[in-house]
Each structure stands twice: as structure tokens, then as C-alpha cells.
Design an enzyme around this catalytic site. Structure first.
Site, PDB file in Angstrom:
ATOM      1  N   THR A 240     -13.412   7.742   6.960  1.00 15.61           N
ATOM      2  CA  THR A 240     -14.190   7.176   5.867  1.00 15.61           C
ATOM      3  C   THR A 240     -14.315   5.673   6.083  1.00 15.61           C
ATOM      4  O   THR A 240     -13.612   5.075   6.910  1.00 15.61           O
ATOM      5  CB  THR A 240     -13.524   7.407   4.490  1.00 15.61           C
ATOM      6  OG1 THR A 240     -12.340   6.597   4.399  1.00 15.61           O
ATOM      7  CG2 THR A 240     -13.162   8.866   4.286  1.00 15.61           C
ATOM      8  N   GLU A 241     -15.194   5.037   5.299  1.00 13.41           N
ATOM      9  CA  GLU A 241     -15.348   3.588   5.393  1.00 13.41           C
ATOM     10  C   GLU A 241     -14.151   2.858   4.792  1.00 13.41           C
ATOM     11  O   GLU A 241     -14.004   1.654   4.960  1.00 13.41           O
ATOM     12  CB  GLU A 241     -16.621   3.141   4.693  1.00 13.41           C
ATOM     13  CG  GLU A 241     -16.617   3.277   3.183  1.00 13.41           C
ATOM     14  CD  GLU A 241     -17.883   2.726   2.547  1.00 13.41           C
ATOM     15  OE1 GLU A 241     -17.791   2.262   1.404  1.00 13.41           O
ATOM     16  OE2 GLU A 241     -18.938   2.765   3.189  1.00 13.41           O
TER      17      GLU A 241
ATOM     18  N   TYR B 229       0.833  -1.204   0.000  1.00 10.93           N
ATOM     19  CA  TYR B 229       0.000   0.000   0.000  1.00 10.93           C
ATOM     20  C   TYR B 229       0.868   1.254   0.000  1.00 10.93           C
ATOM     21  O   TYR B 229       0.661   2.170  -0.810  1.00 10.93           O
ATOM     22  CB  TYR B 229      -0.937   0.012   1.203  1.00 10.93           C
ATOM     23  CG  TYR B 229      -1.747   1.274   1.294  1.00 10.93           C
ATOM     24  CD1 TYR B 229      -2.824   1.497   0.435  1.00 10.93           C
ATOM     25  CD2 TYR B 229      -1.425   2.271   2.218  1.00 10.93           C
ATOM     26  CE1 TYR B 229      -3.561   2.664   0.499  1.00 10.93           C
ATOM     27  CE2 TYR B 229      -2.155   3.448   2.286  1.00 10.93           C
ATOM     28  CZ  TYR B 229      -3.215   3.641   1.421  1.00 10.93           C
ATOM     29  OH  TYR B 229      -3.931   4.823   1.483  1.00 10.93           O
TER      30      TYR B 229
ATOM     31  N   PRO C 263      -3.365  13.050   2.138  1.00 15.68           N
ATOM     32  CA  PRO C 263      -3.920  13.175   3.495  1.00 15.68           C
ATOM     33  C   PRO C 263      -3.376  12.109   4.423  1.00 15.68           C
ATOM     34  O   PRO C 263      -2.912  11.062   3.988  1.00 15.68           O
ATOM     35  CB  PRO C 263      -5.421  12.974   3.263  1.00 15.68           C
ATOM     36  CG  PRO C 263      -5.476  12.032   2.091  1.00 15.68           C
ATOM     37  CD  PRO C 263      -4.300  12.402   1.216  1.00 15.68           C
TER      38      PRO C 263
END
Length: 257
Positions: free
Chosen positions: A187-188, A150, A182
Site C-alpha cells: 500500500t502507499e 509505532y 498483517p
């Protein structure tokens, strides 16, 4: 005025779509979930703009090319591309991860961003205008043990954006490209990724507002929030080997094995 936003149905994507709608942009919104696209389309139309909802998976190159090449004539002159669609999976060492997960992440966070950026910038340069907002992450500044893939994909997005910005500068092009980096955002995405953060997350609406304002101001890298801005400065005072150890420590505390 037209903006295309990938991964528009939730989080930063939805907040950015709402922000652009409020300042008068007609929107092409994309996503994999048809029910959410339809709901967002209806919501955005209440703001007095036109909306074109396209259901496709950015990981599928053929679907991406077909969607872009078959846009109705009145939607072809896109002014803004927001590469927001992203994917992460939970924390684990590389040798323990599931290969399919890594491939899905690379296809979403790297290949799709690269392809859509190339398609957009080619058109924008010919027309002499346009904005590209690539959603990276504060993770893009760091080595990321236990979330190595990631972090690496977000580093790719950041450096691709910076390199393209310099190419455009040498051409004296008016086209602007920027990276949004960011830190944690409420958020989900975090729930889907199965990750937790040491810092409190920023509100997605605030992040979207700073992203859009920074894009129009011509910034190359946009880092919302004072804490993340301080981190980006502080990282210059430590070698990557130390940053990797620090990142490992925090990822391990979050539950990685």
C-alpha cells in the site's frame, strides 16, 4: 446493513470497503482528503449500495464526536466499525525523532481507535449485536527499537482489542471485536511512512478478504499470510530482549541511524 470504515480511501481501508460493498453493506467512509473520498464514493456506488462520505480527521476528537452524533437517522444503526486509519513515520531512535510526529501517530493510532471503539461498543452492547475490526499490525507482537512509538501504538490496539473481547465474553455479549495484524502490505502507507520491509508485501485485497472472513468467523486475532502466522508462533520461543535485538537489526538494515 451498515459499516463505518476510517481511513477508507486507500490500502487496506479501501480494499475492506470494496469487500463489504460486494457482500451488500452500505458504507460510511471517512478520510481527510475530500477528492479521494468523492472518487471512492462514486466507485462504491457502482456496486449497488448506498455510501455516505464523511471528511474529517480522526485525530480531532471534536470532529469525531460531531460526525458520529450528527449522522442522519437512517445511518445511525451501524453494524460494523473498521478502525483502519493509521499513521507511521520513518525509522529513527526515540531521542532523534520529531515530537510532533510521535504525537500525531499516538493521536491517530491510539486515541482515535480508543474513542471510536468505545462509542461503537456502547451502542452495540445495547443492541446486542455488532462487529469491531481494529487494524493493528504484526508490529503489535514485538518491541520495536528504531520504530518504538509505532510498534507501541499497535501493541496498544492489539491488547485493547483482546481485553475488550474478554469483557464482552463475561457479559455473554454477542458483540464481536477482533484485531487484524498483517505483516507488510503493498500500500502507499509504506511510502508515506518512509519504511521498507525485508518480506514481500501481501496484496491489500487478500488482507481485506481474510480480515472480513475472520471477523465474521469470530476470531480475536487475524494474521494474514503463512509467514506472519509462523512468526507469531515463533515469537513465543524467544524472550522480549532477544526479539528487541532482532527487530533492531532489521530496522537498522533498512536505513535507520
Amino acid at each position: 446493513k451498515i459499516a463505518l470504515i476510517t481511513g477508507a480511501t486507500s490500502g487496506i481501508g479501501k480494499a475492506t470497503a470494496t469487500k463489504l460493498a460486494e457482500i451488500g453493506y452500505n458504507l460510511i467512509i471517512t478520510g481527510r482528503r475530500g477528492d479521494r473520498l468523492t472518487a471512492l464514493e462514486d466507485e462504491l456506488k457502482t456496486k449497488g449500495i448506498q455510501v455516505l462520505a464523511l471528511q474529517f480527521d480522526v485525530r480531532n476528537t471534536e470532529e469525531v464526536h460531531n460526525a458520529i452524533s450528527n449522522l442522519p437517522t437512517e445511518w445511525k444503526n451501524i453494524d460494523i466499525l473498521v478502525n483502519n486509519a493509521g499513521l507511521a513515520v520513518g525509522t529513527s531512535p526515540i531521542q532523534d525523532g520529531i515530537l510532533d510526529d510521535w504525537e500525531r501517530m499516538i493521536d491517530t493510532n491510539v486515541r482515535a481507535v480508543h474513542i471510536l471503539t468505545k462509542l461503537a461498543v456502547r451502542d452495540f452492547v445495547q443492541r446486542g449485536r455488532g462487529y469491531i475490526l481494529n487494524v493493528s499490525s504484526s508490529a503489535g507482537f514485538l518491541p520495536g527499537p528504531l520504530m518504538a512509538t509505532y510498534y507501541a501504538t499497535k501493541n496498544y490496539v492489539l491488547h485493547l482489542t483482546q481485553a475488550l473481547r474478554e469483557e464482552l465474553r463475561h457479559r455473554n455479549s454477542a458483540v464481536k471485536v477482533c484485531a487484524l495484524c498483517p505483516g507488510p502490505v503493498d500500500t502507499e502507507f509504506n511510502k508515506v511512512a518512509g519504511v521498507r520491509f525485508a518480506l514481500n508485501g501481501l496484496d491489500a485485497k487478500r488482507v481485506a478478504r481474510e480480515a472480513v472472513d475472520g471477523m465474521f468467523a469470530g476470531k480475536t486475532v487475524i494474521v494474514p499470510g503463512l509467514a506472519m502466522k509462523a512468526m507469531t508462533v515463533a515469537r513465543h520461543f524467544a524472550p522480549d530482549s532477544i526479539l528487541a535485538r532482532i527487530t533492531y537489526h532489521f530496522q537498522h538494515k533498512k536505513g535507520a541511524k
